[in-house]
Design a protein around this motif. Structure first.
Motif, PDB file in Angstrom:
ATOM      1  N   HIS A   1       0.839  -1.185   0.000  1.00 15.94           N
ATOM      2  CA  HIS A   1       0.000   0.000   0.000  1.00 15.94           C
ATOM      3  C   HIS A   1       0.885   1.250   0.000  1.00 15.94           C
ATOM      4  CE1 HIS A   1      -2.766  -3.111   1.483  1.00 15.94           C
ATOM      5  NE2 HIS A   1      -3.738  -2.350   1.023  1.00 15.94           N
ATOM      6  N   ASP A   2       0.277   2.363  -0.329  1.00 19.00           N
ATOM      7  CA  ASP A   2       1.001   3.631  -0.383  1.00 19.00           C
ATOM      8  C   ASP A   2       0.275   4.645   0.500  1.00 19.00           C
ATOM      9  OD1 ASP A   2       2.738   5.649  -1.042  1.00 19.00           O
ATOM     10  OD2 ASP A   2       1.726   6.131  -2.936  1.00 19.00           O
ATOM     11  N   PRO A   3       0.918   5.082   1.599  1.00 14.91           N
ATOM     12  CA  PRO A   3       2.252   4.685   2.048  1.00 14.91           C
ATOM     13  C   PRO A   3       2.236   3.290   2.672  1.00 14.91           C
ATOM     14  CG  PRO A   3       1.255   6.126   3.665  1.00 14.91           C
ATOM     15  CD  PRO A   3       0.297   6.086   2.500  1.00 14.91           C
ATOM     16  N   ALA A   4       3.403   2.765   2.909  1.00 13.00           N
ATOM     17  CA  ALA A   4       3.539   1.373   3.356  1.00 13.00           C
ATOM     18  C   ALA A   4       3.456   1.237   4.869  1.00 13.00           C
ATOM     19  CB  ALA A   4       4.857   0.801   2.863  1.00 13.00           C
ATOM     20  N   PHE A   5       2.782   2.174   5.535  1.00 18.97           N
ATOM     21  CA  PHE A   5       2.628   2.069   6.986  1.00 18.97           C
ATOM     22  C   PHE A   5       1.460   2.949   7.420  1.00 18.97           C
ATOM     23  CE2 PHE A   5       4.904   5.972   6.490  1.00 18.97           C
ATOM     24  CZ  PHE A   5       4.549   6.762   7.570  1.00 18.97           C
ATOM     25  N   PHE A   6       0.964   2.705   8.634  1.00 20.00           N
ATOM     26  CA  PHE A   6       0.009   3.607   9.282  1.00 20.00           C
ATOM     27  C   PHE A   6       0.220   3.511  10.791  1.00 20.00           C
ATOM     28  CE2 PHE A   6      -2.171  -0.418   8.473  1.00 20.00           C
ATOM     29  CZ  PHE A   6      -2.814  -0.702   9.674  1.00 20.00           C
ATOM     30  N   ILE A   7      -0.381   4.455  11.503  1.00 19.41           N
ATOM     31  CA  ILE A   7      -0.213   4.540  12.954  1.00 19.41           C
ATOM     32  C   ILE A   7      -1.553   4.243  13.613  1.00 19.41           C
ATOM     33  CG2 ILE A   7       0.541   5.987  14.887  1.00 19.41           C
ATOM     34  CD1 ILE A   7       2.717   5.410  12.804  1.00 19.41           C
ATOM     35  N   VAL A   8      -1.527   3.433  14.682  1.00 20.24           N
ATOM     36  CA  VAL A   8      -2.733   3.099  15.427  1.00 20.24           C
ATOM     37  C   VAL A   8      -2.618   3.653  16.846  1.00 20.24           C
ATOM     38  CG1 VAL A   8      -4.224   1.254  16.284  1.00 20.24           C
ATOM     39  CG2 VAL A   8      -3.067   0.993  14.081  1.00 20.24           C
ATOM     40  N   PRO A   9      -3.361   4.706  17.190  1.00 17.13           N
ATOM     41  CA  PRO A   9      -3.360   5.184  18.579  1.00 17.13           C
ATOM     42  C   PRO A   9      -3.878   4.102  19.516  1.00 17.13           C
ATOM     43  CG  PRO A   9      -4.381   6.790  17.106  1.00 17.13           C
ATOM     44  CD  PRO A   9      -4.214   5.527  16.321  1.00 17.13           C
TER      45      PRO A   9
END
Length: 228
Positions: free
Chosen positions: A197-205
């Motif tokens: 995926h683009d971007p290749a990351f995400f943040i989980v609070p």
């Protein structure tokens, strides 16, 4: 009536091998290995059917849950499912979970990073830093997109160092309910590397304290001045 249960599943999972027992095996061979278990502390939950567990040995394993009702961050659980792998990580698919005995792991301190740190190596060449998968990070940026309250969308986007960073608050939608576009915020949470995926990351609070508003946008924006 033509199907007979020869042996019911083990409800405790005691006879299911631990995922640490999986050796060097190809993805096609892994698909025939049957069920495995993982025991550890939940580090992230998102989209109602995904979780990430850190074992006592420091390994992180993603879970794709069989049915609704995910655990909460900080719980110590036992999960049982069918192993799958991508080019980087192991995952238990069709997983079920239950509470497990033993102490939960302490929450490590978050590392301040830029998206550039996640998407490039020390020489500046493109490279996904998979070592940060499942680790707590902190990113500071400006809110560029908020989900509409009339949809089930649960990801906002913050701009940091020229990159748009997805922040998935699906497990705690109240944490972004009162945020405003253009606000500068600091987001702390678990980093999920998402290849393909683009971007290749995400943040989980992880909880309500993981998002801090550093500065709100000015009230007198060009749009408001035009309408007045």
């Amino acid at each position: 009536e033509n199907v007979t249960v020869i042996r019911p599943p083990d409800p405790t999972g005691d006879n299911v091998p631990d995922i640490s027992e999986i050796g060097d095996i190809s993805p096609s061979e892994l698909a025939t290995e049957g069920r495995f278990r993982v025991i550890g502390t939940v580090r992230a939950v998102w989209q109602g059917a995904h979780a990430l567990v850190e074992t006592d040995a420091g390994e992180v394993v993603s879970l794709r849950l069989l049915k609704a009702g995910p655990p909460s961050c900080g719980m110590r659980i036992r999960a049982i499912g069918f192993p799958q792998t991508n080019q980087y990580f192991l995952q238990l698919d069709n997983a079920t979970w239950s509470l497990a005995d033993g102490p939960v792991l302490d929450v490590p301190s978050a590392v301040d990073i830029s998206p550039i740190n996640l998407l490039s190596n020390q020489t500046g060449e493109p490279a996904i830093q998979v070592r940060l998968h499942g680790r707590p990070v902190r990113i500071t940026g400006v809110i560029r997109h908020l989900p509409s309250p009339t949809t089930t969308e649960s990801r906002m986007l913050i701009e940091a160092d020229g990159h748009l960073v997805p922040v998935d608050a699906s497990a705690r939608p109240g944490t972004i309910q009162f945020l405003r576009l253009g606000s500068r915020i600091a987001v702390t949470g678990t980093c999920i590397i998402d290849p393909g995926h683009d971007p290749a990351f995400f943040i989980v609070p992880r909880d309500g304290n993981d998002i801090t508003v550093l500065a709100n946008p000015p009230f007198w924006t060009p749009r408001i001045l035009v309408t007045i």
